[in-house]
Design a protein around this motif. Structure first.
Motif, PDB file in Angstrom:
ATOM      1  N   ARG A  40      23.706  11.373  -5.501  1.00  0.00           N
ATOM      2  CA  ARG A  40      24.491  10.173  -5.803  1.00  0.00           C
ATOM      3  C   ARG A  40      23.845   8.900  -5.282  1.00  0.00           C
ATOM      4  NH1 ARG A  40      30.801   9.961  -5.630  1.00  0.00           N
ATOM      5  NH2 ARG A  40      30.262  11.355  -7.302  1.00  0.00           N
ATOM      6  N   TYR A  41      23.422   8.893  -4.019  1.00  0.00           N
ATOM      7  CA  TYR A  41      22.907   7.644  -3.454  1.00  0.00           C
ATOM      8  C   TYR A  41      21.479   7.334  -3.887  1.00  0.00           C
ATOM      9  CZ  TYR A  41      27.105   6.174  -1.245  1.00  0.00           C
ATOM     10  OH  TYR A  41      28.386   5.708  -1.056  1.00  0.00           O
ATOM     11  N   VAL A  42      20.753   8.291  -4.410  1.00  0.00           N
ATOM     12  CA  VAL A  42      19.466   7.990  -5.048  1.00  0.00           C
ATOM     13  C   VAL A  42      19.754   7.208  -6.331  1.00  0.00           C
ATOM     14  CG1 VAL A  42      17.425   8.985  -6.157  1.00  0.00           C
ATOM     15  CG2 VAL A  42      18.315   9.996  -4.036  1.00  0.00           C
ATOM     16  N   ASP A  43      20.728   7.683  -7.097  1.00  0.00           N
ATOM     17  CA  ASP A  43      21.127   7.009  -8.327  1.00  0.00           C
ATOM     18  C   ASP A  43      21.683   5.612  -8.029  1.00  0.00           C
ATOM     19  OD1 ASP A  43      21.768   6.921 -11.185  1.00  0.00           O
ATOM     20  OD2 ASP A  43      23.849   7.116 -10.546  1.00  0.00           O
ATOM     21  N   ALA A  45      21.081   3.709  -5.397  1.00  0.00           N
ATOM     22  CA  ALA A  45      19.986   2.839  -4.934  1.00  0.00           C
ATOM     23  C   ALA A  45      19.201   2.296  -6.124  1.00  0.00           C
ATOM     24  CB  ALA A  45      19.068   3.596  -3.978  1.00  0.00           C
ATOM     25  N   HIS A  46      18.929   3.160  -7.093  1.00  0.00           N
ATOM     26  CA  HIS A  46      18.175   2.750  -8.281  1.00  0.00           C
ATOM     27  C   HIS A  46      18.933   1.690  -9.074  1.00  0.00           C
ATOM     28  CE1 HIS A  46      15.991   2.934 -12.030  1.00  0.00           C
ATOM     29  NE2 HIS A  46      17.034   3.446 -12.655  1.00  0.00           N
ATOM     30  N   ARG A  47      20.172   1.989  -9.413  1.00  0.00           N
ATOM     31  CA  ARG A  47      20.945   1.064 -10.255  1.00  0.00           C
ATOM     32  C   ARG A  47      21.263  -0.241  -9.537  1.00  0.00           C
ATOM     33  NH1 ARG A  47      25.884   3.137 -11.463  1.00  0.00           N
ATOM     34  NH2 ARG A  47      25.664   4.894 -10.047  1.00  0.00           N
ATOM     35  N   SER A  48      21.622  -0.161  -8.256  1.00  0.00           N
ATOM     36  CA  SER A  48      21.979  -1.392  -7.539  1.00  0.00           C
ATOM     37  C   SER A  48      20.763  -2.293  -7.348  1.00  0.00           C
ATOM     38  CB  SER A  48      22.644  -1.077  -6.201  1.00  0.00           C
ATOM     39  OG  SER A  48      21.744  -0.457  -5.316  1.00  0.00           O
ATOM     40  N   SER A  49      19.599  -1.720  -7.123  1.00  0.00           N
ATOM     41  CA  SER A  49      18.386  -2.538  -6.982  1.00  0.00           C
ATOM     42  C   SER A  49      18.121  -3.332  -8.248  1.00  0.00           C
ATOM     43  CB  SER A  49      17.173  -1.654  -6.681  1.00  0.00           C
ATOM     44  OG  SER A  49      17.330  -0.976  -5.477  1.00  0.00           O
ATOM     45  N   LEU A  50      18.257  -2.672  -9.390  1.00  0.00           N
ATOM     46  CA  LEU A  50      18.042  -3.373 -10.661  1.00  0.00           C
ATOM     47  C   LEU A  50      19.106  -4.450 -10.876  1.00  0.00           C
ATOM     48  CD1 LEU A  50      17.080  -0.353 -12.943  1.00  0.00           C
ATOM     49  CD2 LEU A  50      15.544  -2.073 -11.951  1.00  0.00           C
ATOM     50  N   MET A  51      20.360  -4.124 -10.608  1.00  0.00           N
ATOM     51  CA  MET A  51      21.425  -5.115 -10.806  1.00  0.00           C
ATOM     52  C   MET A  51      21.291  -6.289  -9.843  1.00  0.00           C
ATOM     53  SD  MET A  51      24.833  -3.004 -11.905  1.00  0.00           S
ATOM     54  CE  MET A  51      24.838  -1.847 -10.555  1.00  0.00           C
ATOM     55  N   TYR A  52      20.956  -6.014  -8.587  1.00  0.00           N
ATOM     56  CA  TYR A  52      20.791  -7.097  -7.625  1.00  0.00           C
ATOM     57  C   TYR A  52      19.587  -7.970  -7.958  1.00  0.00           C
ATOM     58  CZ  TYR A  52      24.402  -5.444  -4.342  1.00  0.00           C
ATOM     59  OH  TYR A  52      25.579  -5.094  -3.739  1.00  0.00           O
ATOM     60  N   SER A  53      18.571  -7.419  -8.622  1.00  0.00           N
ATOM     61  CA  SER A  53      17.429  -8.260  -9.000  1.00  0.00           C
ATOM     62  C   SER A  53      17.875  -9.336  -9.989  1.00  0.00           C
ATOM     63  CB  SER A  53      16.281  -7.425  -9.575  1.00  0.00           C
ATOM     64  OG  SER A  53      16.583  -6.907 -10.855  1.00  0.00           O
ATOM     65  N   PHE A  54      18.722  -8.971 -10.922  1.00  0.00           N
ATOM     66  CA  PHE A  54      19.207  -9.955 -11.887  1.00  0.00           C
ATOM     67  C   PHE A  54      20.241 -10.879 -11.256  1.00  0.00           C
ATOM     68  CE2 PHE A  54      17.108  -6.901 -14.531  1.00  0.00           C
ATOM     69  CZ  PHE A  54      16.429  -7.721 -15.428  1.00  0.00           C
ATOM     70  N   ALA A  55      21.015 -10.365 -10.305  1.00  0.00           N
ATOM     71  CA  ALA A  55      21.947 -11.225  -9.575  1.00  0.00           C
ATOM     72  C   ALA A  55      21.174 -12.276  -8.777  1.00  0.00           C
ATOM     73  CB  ALA A  55      22.829 -10.385  -8.641  1.00  0.00           C
ATOM     74  N   ALA A  56      20.046 -11.887  -8.201  1.00  0.00           N
ATOM     75  CA  ALA A  56      19.216 -12.840  -7.454  1.00  0.00           C
ATOM     76  C   ALA A  56      18.667 -13.925  -8.381  1.00  0.00           C
ATOM     77  CB  ALA A  56      18.076 -12.108  -6.737  1.00  0.00           C
ATOM     78  N   GLY A  89      19.348  -1.104   1.141  1.00  0.00           N
ATOM     79  CA  GLY A  89      18.778  -0.314   2.239  1.00  0.00           C
ATOM     80  C   GLY A  89      19.700   0.815   2.662  1.00  0.00           C
ATOM     81  N   THR A  90      20.987   0.528   2.733  1.00  0.00           N
ATOM     82  CA  THR A  90      21.960   1.562   3.091  1.00  0.00           C
ATOM     83  C   THR A  90      21.967   2.677   2.055  1.00  0.00           C
ATOM     84  OG1 THR A  90      23.333  -0.069   4.228  1.00  0.00           O
ATOM     85  CG2 THR A  90      24.411   1.975   3.576  1.00  0.00           C
ATOM     86  N   TYR A  91      21.919   2.324   0.791  1.00  0.00           N
ATOM     87  CA  TYR A  91      21.914   3.332  -0.266  1.00  0.00           C
ATOM     88  C   TYR A  91      20.655   4.197  -0.187  1.00  0.00           C
ATOM     89  CZ  TYR A  91      25.392   0.096  -2.201  1.00  0.00           C
ATOM     90  OH  TYR A  91      26.471  -0.747  -2.386  1.00  0.00           O
ATOM     91  N   ILE A  92      19.527   3.566   0.091  1.00  0.00           N
ATOM     92  CA  ILE A  92      18.282   4.324   0.209  1.00  0.00           C
ATOM     93  C   ILE A  92      18.358   5.283   1.398  1.00  0.00           C
ATOM     94  CG2 ILE A  92      15.817   4.123   0.779  1.00  0.00           C
ATOM     95  CD1 ILE A  92      15.801   1.565  -1.002  1.00  0.00           C
ATOM     96  N   ILE A  93      18.883   4.814   2.517  1.00  0.00           N
ATOM     97  CA  ILE A  93      19.010   5.685   3.695  1.00  0.00           C
ATOM     98  C   ILE A  93      19.885   6.890   3.373  1.00  0.00           C
ATOM     99  CG2 ILE A  93      20.016   5.837   6.017  1.00  0.00           C
ATOM    100  CD1 ILE A  93      19.029   2.888   6.402  1.00  0.00           C
ATOM    101  N   HIS A  94      21.038   6.655   2.742  1.00  0.00           N
ATOM    102  CA  HIS A  94      21.909   7.779   2.379  1.00  0.00           C
ATOM    103  C   HIS A  94      21.243   8.682   1.345  1.00  0.00           C
ATOM    104  CE1 HIS A  94      25.356   6.796   4.780  1.00  0.00           C
ATOM    105  NE2 HIS A  94      25.520   5.602   4.225  1.00  0.00           N
ATOM    106  N   GLY A  95      20.439   8.114   0.462  1.00  0.00           N
ATOM    107  CA  GLY A  95      19.706   8.926  -0.512  1.00  0.00           C
ATOM    108  C   GLY A  95      18.673   9.814   0.149  1.00  0.00           C
ATOM    109  N   VAL A  96      17.959   9.275   1.120  1.00  0.00           N
ATOM    110  CA  VAL A  96      16.951  10.063   1.851  1.00  0.00           C
ATOM    111  C   VAL A  96      17.624  11.149   2.677  1.00  0.00           C
ATOM    112  CG1 VAL A  96      15.253   9.957   3.726  1.00  0.00           C
ATOM    113  CG2 VAL A  96      15.193   8.238   1.918  1.00  0.00           C
ATOM    114  N   LEU A  97      18.687  10.773   3.396  1.00  0.00           N
ATOM    115  CA  LEU A  97      19.360  11.721   4.283  1.00  0.00           C
ATOM    116  C   LEU A  97      20.241  12.714   3.528  1.00  0.00           C
ATOM    117  CD1 LEU A  97      20.438   9.301   7.165  1.00  0.00           C
ATOM    118  CD2 LEU A  97      18.497  10.883   7.133  1.00  0.00           C
TER     119      LEU A  97
END
Length: 148
Positions: A40-43, A45-56, A89-97
């Motif tokens: 779940r958190y790998v997914d 992390a992927h989607r939120s990174s893309l969405m936050y790039s456009f939000a930025a 970063g939090t999503y990536i950490i949960h994805g790794v762990l």
């Protein structure tokens, strides 16, 4: 170009590249999973990174058109962008762990440890203030700027 715009564009690039790289990670997880699914958190992390790039990018556009001084636009943008980055970063950490499928479900897990509720809820309150407040300041400045 103002410092706020430069900050937003730089964050957009970092978030977008993070989205592309976490997409590779997601694909590898899916390819090696019997259910063809990523954790779940790998997914996320992927989607939120893309969405936050456009939000930025949107925040950068708002900063460009804002009638407010650059120091205020920069503060607003930096506040929102910092919490976008912390969320990713939090999503990536949960994805790794692979320690949770819901970071807001009790007990609040971080690896083998539990986090106190004050940390989780305090973080969420600051995230809300920074993201909504930062976007609100930039949005109000842009609306004033384009209607003057």
């Amino acid at each position: 170009m103002s410092f706020a715009e430069k900050l937003c564009l730089s964050a957009a690039v970092v978030f977008f590249i993070t989205g592309l790289l976490t997409g590779i990670w997601k694909y590898r997880c899916m390819a090696s999973s019997p259910k063809a699914a990523a954790p779940r958190y790998v997914d996320i992390a992927h989607r939120s990174s893309l969405m936050y790039s456009f939000a930025a990018m949107l925040l950068g556009w708002l900063a460009r058109h804002s009638a407010f001084p650059d120091w205020l636009n920069t503060t607003a943008a930096a506040s929102a962008l910092a919490f976008f980055a912390l969320a990713i970063g939090t999503y990536i950490i949960h994805g790794v762990l692979r320690d949770t499928s819901n970071q807001l479900r009790k007990p609040y897990r971080l690896g083998a440890s539990s986090l106190p509720p004050l940390i989780i809820h305090g973080f969420m309150v600051f995230l809300i203030i920074a993201e909504v407040g930062g976007a609100g300041v930039l949005g109000a400045g842009a609306l004033i700027g384009i209607w003057q």
